[in-house]
Write a protein that holds these residues in place. Structure first.
Motif, PDB file in Angstrom:
ATOM      1  N   GLY A 183       8.105   1.784   1.034  1.00 19.19           N
ATOM      2  CA  GLY A 183       7.799   1.639  -0.241  1.00 19.19           C
ATOM      3  C   GLY A 183       8.198   0.379  -0.919  1.00 19.19           C
ATOM      4  N   GLN A 184       8.444  -0.605   0.031  1.00 25.65           N
ATOM      5  CA  GLN A 184       9.057  -1.919  -0.476  1.00 25.65           C
ATOM      6  C   GLN A 184       8.348  -3.262   0.253  1.00 25.65           C
ATOM      7  OE1 GLN A 184      13.593  -2.360  -0.451  1.00 25.65           O
ATOM      8  NE2 GLN A 184      13.457  -0.012  -0.826  1.00 25.65           N
ATOM      9  N   GLY A 185       7.778  -4.071  -0.488  1.00 29.41           N
ATOM     10  CA  GLY A 185       7.142  -5.236   0.135  1.00 29.41           C
ATOM     11  C   GLY A 185       5.774  -4.792   0.925  1.00 29.41           C
ATOM     12  N   THR A 186       5.293  -3.641   0.495  1.00 24.62           N
ATOM     13  CA  THR A 186       3.986  -3.404   1.160  1.00 24.62           C
ATOM     14  C   THR A 186       2.678  -4.340   0.705  1.00 24.62           C
ATOM     15  OG1 THR A 186       4.676  -0.931   0.674  1.00 24.62           O
ATOM     16  CG2 THR A 186       2.222  -1.466   1.496  1.00 24.62           C
ATOM     17  N   ARG A 196      -3.828   7.619  -2.007  1.00 23.02           N
ATOM     18  CA  ARG A 196      -4.910   7.631  -0.843  1.00 23.02           C
ATOM     19  C   ARG A 196      -5.802   6.400  -1.191  1.00 23.02           C
ATOM     20  NH1 ARG A 196      -5.879  11.896   1.979  1.00 23.02           N
ATOM     21  NH2 ARG A 196      -7.370  10.657   3.264  1.00 23.02           N
ATOM     22  N   ARG A 197      -6.002   5.750  -2.271  1.00 20.79           N
ATOM     23  CA  ARG A 197      -6.754   4.824  -2.592  1.00 20.79           C
ATOM     24  C   ARG A 197      -5.969   3.348  -2.397  1.00 20.79           C
ATOM     25  NH1 ARG A 197     -11.284   5.504  -6.409  1.00 20.79           N
ATOM     26  NH2 ARG A 197     -10.418   3.799  -7.669  1.00 20.79           N
ATOM     27  N   LEU A 198      -4.575   3.515  -2.866  1.00 25.29           N
ATOM     28  CA  LEU A 198      -3.874   2.266  -2.485  1.00 25.29           C
ATOM     29  C   LEU A 198      -3.712   2.273  -1.061  1.00 25.29           C
ATOM     30  CD1 LEU A 198      -1.063   2.596  -5.364  1.00 25.29           C
ATOM     31  CD2 LEU A 198      -2.841   0.713  -5.083  1.00 25.29           C
ATOM     32  N   ARG A 199      -3.617   3.208  -0.500  1.00 28.02           N
ATOM     33  CA  ARG A 199      -3.218   3.178   1.086  1.00 28.02           C
ATOM     34  C   ARG A 199      -4.228   2.557   1.939  1.00 28.02           C
ATOM     35  NH1 ARG A 199       0.610   5.014   4.463  1.00 28.02           N
ATOM     36  NH2 ARG A 199      -0.011   5.554   6.863  1.00 28.02           N
ATOM     37  N   GLU A 200      -5.480   2.432   1.344  1.00 28.46           N
ATOM     38  CA  GLU A 200      -6.735   2.094   1.993  1.00 28.46           C
ATOM     39  C   GLU A 200      -6.488   0.797   1.832  1.00 28.46           C
ATOM     40  OE1 GLU A 200     -10.228   3.784   0.384  1.00 28.46           O
ATOM     41  OE2 GLU A 200     -10.148   5.942   1.407  1.00 28.46           O
ATOM     42  N   ARG A 201      -5.807   0.011   1.067  1.00 24.82           N
ATOM     43  CA  ARG A 201      -5.815  -1.218   0.829  1.00 24.82           C
ATOM     44  C   ARG A 201      -4.659  -1.949   1.668  1.00 24.82           C
ATOM     45  NH1 ARG A 201      -5.144  -1.904  -5.530  1.00 24.82           N
ATOM     46  NH2 ARG A 201      -4.478  -4.106  -4.767  1.00 24.82           N
ATOM     47  N   ILE A 202      -4.097  -1.275   2.398  1.00 26.65           N
ATOM     48  CA  ILE A 202      -3.005  -1.843   3.257  1.00 26.65           C
ATOM     49  C   ILE A 202      -3.578  -1.980   4.621  1.00 26.65           C
ATOM     50  CG2 ILE A 202      -0.823  -1.358   4.401  1.00 26.65           C
ATOM     51  CD1 ILE A 202      -0.045   1.053   2.461  1.00 26.65           C
ATOM     52  N   SER A 203      -3.170  -3.345   4.940  1.00 26.23           N
ATOM     53  CA  SER A 203      -4.051  -3.610   6.239  1.00 26.23           C
ATOM     54  C   SER A 203      -3.209  -3.175   7.447  1.00 26.23           C
ATOM     55  CB  SER A 203      -3.662  -5.369   6.147  1.00 26.23           C
ATOM     56  OG  SER A 203      -4.091  -6.036   5.387  1.00 26.23           O
ATOM     57  N   GLU A 204      -3.913  -2.916   8.630  1.00 29.22           N
ATOM     58  CA  GLU A 204      -3.612  -2.397   9.693  1.00 29.22           C
ATOM     59  C   GLU A 204      -2.511  -3.413  10.434  1.00 29.22           C
ATOM     60  OE1 GLU A 204      -4.105   0.348  10.482  1.00 29.22           O
ATOM     61  OE2 GLU A 204      -6.208   1.078   9.576  1.00 29.22           O
TER      62      GLU A 204
END
Length: 324
Positions: free
Chosen positions: A160-163, A263-271
């Protein structure tokens, strides 16, 4: 101190050690007390006892009440005195004065009652031949503390830091636009209901306490009395119950909205994306216990987990009142 077991990192500091020792102490104290209660009850023999004094006291900085009873008795020709109501060494507390009064009613001074003596400890008689649940609560709190600290110490220490989130301009989620057919913003506004319901709950409880004390005659101890649903106290109790139900419903709605927002935020995390905190308790506990340096993703996880735990707390408190 940091080390690894296989590929799993573990961080242990002074606070971790202190909390583990604290949890072990509570668990051991509760376990020992419960075992000795059971042993005392199994071995106990009954004797006649005379009540010397009895009273109800409210410990300082506590909203609960304690029943204190002192009595004397003879065992094998020797006189003893005891003040134990139950075989437990942990004092039993009652959440209301009326419950404490119902217990002490059988132990008026100068009355003769039956006491129970463990031959192995004849100076520690008790009056109620039953175990108390407080030692189990100590064990539960101790076990929970150990589990919580262990989960916090194991695994990554900076979830949860630097995501890195892709900008909204590059990726705007189309998922969860509505919940139960209701607009997301409307569901999100349920957090205002939480505040309103909590205020109503507090006002109702304060008013019930005020009316209950003002109804007692000056200089006489309070005694249990029937409460009608249409009495002022009855109506206030109904209001408090409705407020609790509204708090629970609002918390659950907000938790659902917050989880979909996560869940919406998680979709914006790059693979490759980091493991989901809600599938890895070690990461969730670490985020919940972190106060600083959380990013938008981490703060959303923390708010979601916190509101869900708070909802479970109110549900448990309500069930405890209704069932027990």
């Amino acid at each position: 101190m940091q080390f690894s077991v296989g590929e799993t990192p573990i961080e242990v500091n002074r606070g971790t050690v202190v909390m583990v020792l604290f949890g072990l102490a509570l668990f051991t104290l509760g376990g020992y007390d419960y075992v000795q209660q059971s042993a005392a009850i199994d071995d106990a023999v009954s004797v006649e006892a005379t009540i010397v004094e009895s009273s109800i006291v409210q410990p300082e900085d506590s909203s609960e009440y304690e029943v204190r009873v002192a009595y004397r008795y003879y065992y094998q020709g020797t006189e003893y005195k005891s003040n134990k109501l139950f075989p437990s060494d942990i004092s039993q507390l009652y959440e209301s004065r009326s419950k404490a009064e119902s217990v002490i009613a059988s132990y008026e001074p100068d009355t003769t009652v039956t006491a129970y003596v463990d031959p192995a400890a004849p100076n520690e008689a008790f009056l109620e031949r039953q175990t108390t649940q407080d030692p189990l609560i100590f064990m539960l709190i101790g076990a929970f503390a150990i589990l919580w600290i262990a989960l916090d110490a194991v695994g990554a220490q900076n979830p949860g830091q630097g995501t890195k989130l892709r900008p909204k301009s590059e990726y705007e989620s189309t998922r969860y636009q509505t919940l139960f057919g209701i607009d997301r913003d409307t569901i999100n506004s349920s957090k205002r209901s939480i505040v309103a319901a909590l205020i109503a709950l507090e006002v109702s409880i304060v008013a019930v306490v005020f009316l209950a004390f003002s109804a007692d005659s000056p200089g006489t101890p309070s005694s249990p009395r029937a409460v009608e649903l249409l009495d002022p106290i009855g109506l206030l109790l109904i209001t408090a119950l409705i407020a609790i139900l509204l708090v629970i419903a609002s918390l659950l709605l907000y938790s659902l909205w917050s989880f979909t927002e996560y869940r919406r935020l998680r979709e914006r995390i790059s693979e490759p994306r980091p493991p989901s905190p809600f599938k890895h308790p070690t990461r969730l506990v670490t985020i919940l216990t972190t106060n600083d340096d959380l990013d938008d993703y981490g703060r959303r996880v923390k708010k979601t987990g916190f509101t869900f735990v708070l909802a479970l707390f109110f549900i448990g408190a309500l069930l405890n009142e209704l069932v027990f």
